[in-house]
Scaffold this active site. Structure first.
Site, PDB file in Angstrom:
ATOM      1  N   LYS A   1       9.889   2.084   1.059  1.00  0.00           N
ATOM      2  CA  LYS A   1       8.715   2.266   1.915  1.00  0.00           C
ATOM      3  C   LYS A   1       8.357   3.749   1.960  1.00  0.00           C
ATOM      4  O   LYS A   1       9.227   4.604   2.104  1.00  0.00           O
ATOM      5  CB  LYS A   1       9.030   1.767   3.325  1.00  0.00           C
ATOM      6  CG  LYS A   1       7.981   2.092   4.381  1.00  0.00           C
ATOM      7  CD  LYS A   1       8.475   1.659   5.757  1.00  0.00           C
ATOM      8  CE  LYS A   1       7.495   2.039   6.857  1.00  0.00           C
ATOM      9  NZ  LYS A   1       7.974   1.640   8.195  1.00  0.00           N
TER      10      LYS A   1
ATOM     11  N   ASP B   1       0.705 -11.837   6.322  1.00  0.00           N
ATOM     12  CA  ASP B   1       1.241 -10.947   5.294  1.00  0.00           C
ATOM     13  C   ASP B   1       2.524 -10.258   5.758  1.00  0.00           C
ATOM     14  O   ASP B   1       3.173  -9.566   4.961  1.00  0.00           O
ATOM     15  CB  ASP B   1       0.204  -9.897   4.870  1.00  0.00           C
ATOM     16  CG  ASP B   1      -0.352  -9.118   6.042  1.00  0.00           C
ATOM     17  OD1 ASP B   1      -1.060  -9.731   6.871  1.00  0.00           O
ATOM     18  OD2 ASP B   1      -0.095  -7.911   6.142  1.00  0.00           O
ATOM     19  N   ASN B   2       2.900 -10.449   7.007  1.00  0.00           N
ATOM     20  CA  ASN B   2       4.157  -9.905   7.526  1.00  0.00           C
ATOM     21  C   ASN B   2       5.200 -10.997   7.744  1.00  0.00           C
ATOM     22  O   ASN B   2       6.234 -10.740   8.358  1.00  0.00           O
ATOM     23  CB  ASN B   2       3.930  -9.178   8.851  1.00  0.00           C
ATOM     24  CG  ASN B   2       3.105  -7.914   8.688  1.00  0.00           C
ATOM     25  OD1 ASN B   2       3.084  -7.329   7.609  1.00  0.00           O
ATOM     26  ND2 ASN B   2       2.426  -7.498   9.740  1.00  0.00           N
TER      27      ASN B   2
ATOM     28  N   GLY C   1       0.794  -1.218   0.000  1.00  0.00           N
ATOM     29  CA  GLY C   1       0.000   0.000   0.000  1.00  0.00           C
ATOM     30  C   GLY C   1       0.825   1.267   0.000  1.00  0.00           C
ATOM     31  O   GLY C   1       0.316   2.351  -0.308  1.00  0.00           O
TER      32      GLY C   1
END
Length: 473
Positions: free
Chosen positions: A102, A241-242, A81
């Site tokens: 990031k 997802d981590n 995202g």
């Protein structure tokens, strides 16, 4: 810098083309030169500067799509995202490493978010990843930190920033979940082949490449979490997802290094049910691996998947035992299992600082217990344990001073305490990065003494113990 694009070549089913959107008056304020040298990245090159800061777009840069179990609930589509995968570069070891930015701006997976990161979270991740690397814990790394004068809105306006990250891979358990639950079998097979080729090539030489690869993923995950537990590290958001398919610690948010020994400590104040408490991390790791194994239920039989999962607990336990034997300076697991539970009971009752205790234990001289006993209220109880410990260590037949030297190499004097990170962030927001660099210096060599930075090894003051860290961090 030779930028390659292997993941991007998988196509639109796996990612969306995106680019870094530079921040207003962006500046490179920290650069990891040793890591850059390893990756053959010359930051003095004007072209490389432009590629890394986003002013020269990379046509093949992408944001990844994946799914994930978040706090136990399944989210069918997530993704980068606020992240952009610029591509891969080859290290001096011949392996490929991802370059990932990031806070690069909105992507198709931002879910109405701004796609940005704030300076405090970038600083926290920079410090954490480098501290973990120095502790020999598998982790993503930090290559560059950019600040700006652009305001990013969270609870209040904050300085926007970007963090350039490096990892062996950014493929997560959630990548496989995305394709499995969408019924996209051909894409799932492509992803399996990609991982075998780029991350687990030795498994391709076996009779059952997928089975071999999944077994290695289970073992890498077990060893990573064993290192977390031995170091007193808590991730904070152990969503699927981590979790990295390559067994690296990624996505540092509300993490923490345990100070007062509390097995049920929760570093993430957004984790209201204590799902990811320190003592629960090994169990959550297995739960996440169960989620991963479901994705291969059409590739392997149930008994094969169960057998792969059964590698997890013995691998974690044996690896953790080896780490704790080194920390405590003993040879035999039987002795460790007799002494360690009693010690942890004492540390918990006394709210003893985990890292400080083991550092002092490393420096313990024969029959001189004062340095440790003075740290507790129940002096008799700890003295009794130290007498048993000393006797056990002597029975191992090793030279006391030699064992102490080895212990000093695995028990850090400096850890990343929340209050230290807080002080650094406040200074950086005012434009002063000297405290950041001083802290980074000791975290890069945490086992050394650094007499000029002695204050950074002290316990947190009272105000520092009450600091809250949440998912917005």
């Amino acid at each position: 810098m030779n930028l390659e694009h292997h993941f991007a070549s998988l196509g639109d089913a796996f990612s969306s083309k995106t680019r870094i959107q530079p921040l207003l008056e962006q500046r490179l304020v920290e650069f990891n030169q040793s890591l850059a040298t390893f990756l053959s990245i010359d930051i003095k090159s004007t072209q490389i500067k432009k590629i890394l800061n986003g002013s020269e777009p990379v046509l093949q840069s992408v944001s990844m799509v994946y799914a994930g179990h978040q706090f136990g609930g399944f989210s069918p589509q997530l993704g980068d995202g606020r992240g952009v995968l610029l591509g891969e570069v080859r290290g001096q070891d011949g392996l490929l490493y991802d370059l990932h930015m990031k806070g690069a701006g909105p992507t198709p997976y931002s879910r109405r978010g701004d796609g940005r990161a704030v300076l405090r979270s970038c600083i926290r991740e920079y410090l954490a990843s480098e501290a973990m690397a120095a502790l020999a814990i598998p982790t993503s790394r930090s290559l560059g930190l950019y600040d700006s004068c652009e305001a990013v809105y969270r609870e209040q306006p904050e300085p926007g920033a970007m963090l350039l990250r490096v990892a062996e891979g950014h493929i997560r358990f959630g990548h496989f979940e995305f394709f499995f639950y969408q019924g996209k079998n051909s894409e799932l097979d492509e992803l399996v082949e990609y991982c075998l080729t780029h991350y687990y090539p030795n498994c391709k030489k076996t009779d059952s490449p997928l089975e071999s690869m999944l077994t290695e993923v289970v073992k890498r995950t077990a060893r990573m979490i064993a290192k977390w537990q031995a170091a007193g590290f808590q991730h904070g958001v152990m969503n699927t997802d981590n979790f990295s398919f390559t067994g690296e610690t990624i996505d540092y948010g509300p993490y923490g290094f345990m100070e007062d020994y509390q097995p049920d400590w929760v570093c993430n104040h957004s984790d209201h049910e204590a799902r990811y408490a320190f003592s629960r991390q090994p169990g959550v790791g297995l739960w996440n691996l169960n989620c991963l194994m479901r994705c291969f239920s059409k590739h392997l039989e149930k008994d094969q998947l169960v057998a792969i999962l059964q590698c997890y607990e013995p691998e974690l336990q044996s690896y953790y035992d080896d780490l704790m034997l080194q920390k405590i300076g003993l040879k035999n697991v039987k002795d460790l299992h007799e002494l360690l539970p009693v010690l942890f009971t004492i540390l918990k009752a006394e709210r003893m600082d985990y890292s400080i205790f083991f550092r002092l234990l490393s420096q313990l001289k024969f029959n001189e217990f004062t340095s440790l006993v003075d740290e507790v209220i129940d002096r008799d109880r700890l003295t009794e344990w130290l007498e048993r410990y000393q006797s056990t260590r002597l029975n191992d037949g090793l030279v006391w001073a030699d064992v102490s030297k080895l212990m000093m190499r695995v028990n850090p004097k400096y850890i990343l305490r929340n209050y230290l990170a807080h002080d650094v962030m406040i200074a950086a927001e005012k434009g002063d990065y000297l405290p950041f660099r001083r802290l980074l210096n000791v975290l890069n060599s945490p086992f050394d003494e650094h007499p000029e930075s002695e204050l950074l090894a002290q316990r947190a003051p009272e105000w520092g113990r009450s600091l809250e860290v949440s998912c917005s961090s």
